[in-house]
Design a protein around this motif. Structure first.
Motif: not given
Length: 585
Positions: A130-131, A135-136, A163-165, A176-177, A179, A511, A513
């Motif tokens: 991830r990250d 992805m972010e 956004k991912d976060d 939303r995934r 990776r 997650s 989110r």
């Protein structure tokens, strides 16, 4: 708005202007999409959600009903390559469909072996990444209908995936995934991949479950494809061929009927010890049966045949489309199965492990929970029955995948069944003319007493987050009755993370989110007592580490889901961890 209407409502002048537009119209800017998304979302009650898929740059062809109103409900993208050296997912930086994406920041965050060995005795390991910047960061998909010449036939649909976060009100999808995954196929053991040479790398985009108010559209009759562009890949659109079917055999939608064939006693109840036969019927949205009365198609007919009605069976075998909780395409597992659990007042998680050998035996129905051992009675059956479904995969010479499948099955109530309400549930999924949709149905029967009893659940407040397209009736199995889950979701010998408690902990802990503080147990748990049954599975489905003293006493962490192996569901102590820092209790 978050979605723009297609040309079903265009004037002739507007359509002519669109025809003169260049064929590779760029995706809208992020700021433009955000502005549009902030406007009011209207209802799409009569529209059908479309599922779009692109694999290694190639759009998977769609058939859709001509003249139908749609919205975009799901997008799956995958880029993959083979490798002969252990490089994580670095190969995807250099080659393949996602090579031009910004990979800065990517890192390994989790890994998990598959507990069953491969046919040659080796094992498979999965590593999850991830990250990466792509992805972010927020991005936008643009869906443009085009004709055979590649010219627009209508206005484009813009989809902001957020956004991912952080979840935001202008996101167009609930889930939303994004990776990367590295697969190692020739590990010496489940924990040792030294000397491995057989790898694959893949990057995945999974967005699904459109938020409430996705704007509907209709494809003009001259539309032959959808051009899918992504703001992170400017100038490199995908083409998804579209065939419009004027008069399809079936309607969109999916429902499941369940009835008890065995009649109850005069007072409407069943006696303990009774064998109760049930029957299902799968139907489209107009109520038309999707199969012959009394019978379902074979596994081979559904998975590899024409399968016009769109019935689905389990397909998560490694050689078809493997799934991984949270990280890879669980929505595409598509298991059709049934369960019984009760009495309702005793419903609780089941921690007894169901071994794979139980699936190969002569019984179509698997016994999952007993009152003596688990505090609740539970059984389940898959369709086809497990001895055909899994037996046909592991022992193809048995021809299990060619066997006919009955719509009837029998649950044996225990002789010591406690009086109360028992829940019989069937869940499944249908994929038909571009629509990929779940459905569940729960039937209540009374055992020993006509007095209805209810489950006392120890968690709640789910709707605080699961709303506006994320309701349980829409996501997962399309089942909003959380009491009707535990029998199917028992730990399996080949998938220990089956229990809902494990999956809920794992998904919400991973997650970014999920809005509440991860340590605040009271966000979901209703009582402090419900947080106090300590085990590896309960704790290490959230936590990624524990103290050296625990490693010495309980062993190292070997599973990202449950911490260890079969011992992971045993309560390790009743004296420690009676409180959780920041729990809210």
């Amino acid at each position: 708005m978050a979605l723009a209407l297609l040309a079903g409502g265009c004037t002739e002048q507007e359509l002519a202007a669109l025809k003169q537009a260049p064929p590779a119209a760029p995706a809208p800017s992020l700021s433009q999409a955000l502005t549009e998304a902030a406007e009011m979302r209207p209802s799409v009650e009569s529209a059908v959600g479309l599922a779009l898929e692109v694999d290694d740059g190639v759009g998977i062809p769609l058939k859709v009903k001509a003249g139908q109103t749609f919205y975009i409900n799901q997008i799956d993208l995958r880029a993959s390559l083979k490798a002969s050296q252990d490089e994580g997912v670095d190969g995807l930086r250099r080659a393949g469909d996602f090579a031009q994406l910004p990979w800065d920041g990517v890192k390994l965050v989790d890994e998990e072996p598959i507990p069953l060995s491969n046919p040659d005795g080796t094992f498979t390991r999965r590593r999850f990444y991830r990250d990466a910047q792509w992805m972010e960061q927020p991005s936008v998909f643009n869906v443009q209908p085009v004709d055979a010449e590649g010219l627009p036939t209508g206005r484009a649909v813009s989809l902001h995936i957020g956004k991912d976060d952080r979840r935001k009100s202008n996101d167009d999808f609930f889930i939303r995934r994004l990776r990367g995954i590295q697969w190692t196929y020739d590990c010496r053991t489940a924990t040792d991949c030294t000397g491995a040479r057989n790898f694959s790398e893949e990057a995945l985009v999974e967005v699904r479950n459109a938020r409430t108010g996705a704007i509907p559209f209709t494809l003009p009759s001259d539309t032959t494809a959808l051009r899918l562009s992504w703001s992170l890949r400017p100038g490199a659109a995908y083409t998804i061929p579209v065939t419009q079917v004027a008069a399809p055999t079936y309607a969109y939608g999916f429902s499941i009927d369940v009835k008890a064939v065995t009649p109850p006693r005069a007072d409407g109840t069943y006696a303990p010890g009774t064998a109760v036969t049930f029957q299902l019927a799968l139907r489209d949205g107009a109520g038309t049966r999707l199969h012959a009365e009394g019978g379902l198609p074979s596994y081979n007919e559904v998975t590899f045949g024409q399968n016009e009605p769109g019935i689905q069976y389990y397909r998560a075998f490694s050689f078809i489309d493997p799934t991984t909780t949270y990280y890879r395409r669980k929505h595409r597992e598509r298991m059709l199965m049934t369960q019984i659990i009760g009495p309702a007042q005793r419903i609780q998680p089941i921690r007894s492990i169901v071994d794979l050998d139980a699936f190969f035996g002569p019984d179509d129905v698997q016994s999952i929970g007993t009152l003596e051992r688990d505090g609740v009675y539970a059984q389940f059956q898959t369709f086809p029955p497990a001895n055909k479904l899994f037996g046909g995969a592991f022992f193809p010479e048995t021809k299990g995948w060619d066997a006919p499948v009955s719509t009837s099955w029998t649950y044996q109530l225990p002789e010591n069944a406690e009086p109360g309400t028992y829940l019989v549930t069937v869940k499944g999924r249908r994929v038909y003319l571009g629509e990929d949709v779940p459905a569940s149905r729960t039937l209540e029967i009374q055992v020993g007493s006509p007095e209805r009893t209810q489950a006392t659940l120890t968690t709640g407040s789910c709707r605080t987050c699961h709303n506006q397209g994320g309701e349980f009736a829409q996501v997962l199995h399309g089942n909003d009755n959380r009491a009707a889950c535990a029998a199917c979701h028992a730990p399996l010998g080949f998938e220990l993370e089956g229990p809902i408690v494990v999956r809920t902990h794992f998904i919400h802990s991973r997650s970014d989110r999920f809005d509440a503080p991860k340590e605040q147990c009271s966000s979901c748990h209703l009582t402090q007592e419900s947080t106090q049954r300590t085990s590896k599975a309960a704790c290490l489905s959230c936590h990624k580490s524990y103290p050296d003293s625990h490693v010495e006493k309980f062993g190292p962490i070997e599973s990202m889901y449950v911490g260890g192996g079969r011992e992971s569901f045993q309560q390790c102590t009743g004296a420690c961890h009676t409180t959780h820092p920041g729990s809210g209790f």
